[in-house]
Scaffold this active site. Structure first.
Site, mmCIF file in Angstrom:
data_model
loop_
_atom_site.group_PDB
_atom_site.id
_atom_site.type_symbol
_atom_site.label_atom_id
_atom_site.label_comp_id
_atom_site.label_asym_id
_atom_site.label_seq_id
_atom_site.Cartn_x
_atom_site.Cartn_y
_atom_site.Cartn_z
ATOM 1 N N ASP A 48 0.846 -0.968 0.047
ATOM 2 C CA ASP A 48 0.058 -0.044 0.104
ATOM 3 C C ASP A 48 0.853 1.300 -0.034
ATOM 4 O O ASP A 48 2.032 1.083 0.301
ATOM 5 C CB ASP A 48 -0.943 -0.078 1.138
ATOM 6 C CG ASP A 48 -0.224 -0.405 2.281
ATOM 7 O OD1 ASP A 48 0.949 -0.322 2.814
ATOM 8 O OD2 ASP A 48 -1.144 -1.193 3.251
ATOM 9 N N ASP A 95 -8.840 -4.583 14.263
ATOM 10 C CA ASP A 95 -9.999 -5.008 13.837
ATOM 11 C C ASP A 95 -10.152 -5.600 12.848
ATOM 12 O O ASP A 95 -11.346 -6.004 12.034
ATOM 13 C CB ASP A 95 -10.584 -3.653 13.491
ATOM 14 C CG ASP A 95 -9.941 -2.818 12.420
ATOM 15 O OD1 ASP A 95 -8.795 -3.361 12.053
ATOM 16 O OD2 ASP A 95 -10.362 -1.735 11.865
ATOM 17 N N HIS A 129 -8.183 -5.853 9.959
ATOM 18 C CA HIS A 129 -8.016 -5.266 8.453
ATOM 19 C C HIS A 129 -6.576 -5.957 8.126
ATOM 20 O O HIS A 129 -5.554 -6.186 9.031
ATOM 21 C CB HIS A 129 -7.928 -3.867 8.437
ATOM 22 C CG HIS A 129 -6.816 -3.187 9.096
ATOM 23 N ND1 HIS A 129 -6.965 -2.533 10.277
ATOM 24 C CD2 HIS A 129 -5.645 -2.902 8.561
ATOM 25 C CE1 HIS A 129 -5.745 -1.944 10.636
ATOM 26 N NE2 HIS A 129 -4.984 -2.162 9.704
ATOM 27 N N GLU A 139 -10.186 -2.084 5.397
ATOM 28 C CA GLU A 139 -11.004 -2.083 6.863
ATOM 29 C C GLU A 139 -12.263 -3.001 6.698
ATOM 30 O O GLU A 139 -12.601 -3.506 5.643
ATOM 31 C CB GLU A 139 -11.250 -0.548 7.042
ATOM 32 C CG GLU A 139 -10.154 0.268 7.201
ATOM 33 C CD GLU A 139 -9.205 0.340 8.406
ATOM 34 O OE1 GLU A 139 -9.606 -0.722 9.243
ATOM 35 O OE2 GLU A 139 -8.185 1.045 8.504
#
Length: 261
Positions: A67, A136, A138, A143
């Protein structure tokens, strides 16, 4: 999915680095997908030790980025391209000519995303993709509620993520970009081997949901259950919520050494 429980982060880094080294001995021009953050640093340190000891040749290896910030110049010290140059390429002695990443400064961001997907495919695909995981669930910047078949695309950072990342920008949250380009979950799943490394108790709930929970967009890393060769390497802290921890320990202890991960 194989789950490997190791004593600590250093052991995890050494195990994953050995998998990369084995791959490079078998395929010297392998394309390694790498991630930023603190979790994978023991992997890069252990792989560099292999290289410096002459155990593996990385002269033909290629590196692919997971990314990148949108709008941040490539030469900015906190662009992920710069971070990976410092933490991966330079320690391994690999030049930027062997590096692949999306263009976060492109005028046509969507076009840059599509171009990066094509470039990965034209390069023969990623041989081993290293991932971290968020609390979470991800992976990359996918996400919760990200499509499990998503492609490389632009994503908006949450305010909490921008606040968390402000420490890399002299504490100035306004300097943190609002958007990133990330490989989508579908793109990530095209790698031939996916390795997720997680360390610390803070990741325990996410690891348990990813490994033992349902495959669901609310926990993006759970998509790795669908991959034919996915390995989850966790330390004792990150493994602390796994119901099948003893089974995972037994199966890995019973594997022949030649099989690796």
């Amino acid at each position: 999915m194989e789950v490997v429980i190791v004593p600590d982060a250093k052991s995890g880094g050494e195990l994953v680095a050995e998998a990369m080294a084995r791959l490079l001995r078998r395929k010297p021009d392998a394309l390694l997908g790498v991630a930023t953050g603190s979790t994978p640093l023991p992997v890069y340190e252990a792989l560099a030790a292999h290289v410096h000891a002459g155990d593996v040749d990385v002269s033909r290896a290629r590196i692919a980025q997971l990314d990148e910030y949108v709008g941040l110049p490539a030469e900015h010290p906190e662009s992920y391209r710069s971070v990976l140059r410092r933490e991966v390429l330079e320690p391994l002695g690999i030049g930027m000519d062997a590096f692949m990443g999306p263009d976060g400064t492109a005028q046509d961001v969507q076009g840059a995303c599509e171009a990066y997907d094509r470039a990965l495919a034209e390069a023969g695909g990623v041989d081993l993709q290293l991932l971290g995981i968020g609390t979470d669930g991800h992976i990359g910047f996918n996400e919760p509620c990200s499509s499990l078949v998503s492609r490389t695309r632009i994503k908006t950072l949450t305010e909490q993520t921008r606040v968390d990342n402000a420490r890399f920008f002299d504490g100035d949250v306004d300097a943190v970009p609002h958007h990133v380009i990330t490989q989508g979950i579908g793109t990530i799943l095209e790698a031939r081997h996916v390795v997720l490394l997680a360390t610390g108790e803070a990741k325990a709930d996410a690891v348990a949901a990813s490994v033992e929970g349902a495959v669901a967009a609310m926990c993006p890393a759970s998509a790795l259950q669908l991959h034919p060769h996915a390995t989850v390497v966790v330390d004792e802290g990150a493994a602390s919520k796994l119901k099948l921890a003893d089974y995972f320990r037994h199966t890995f202890a019973s594997k022949p050494d030649w099989q690796g991960i």
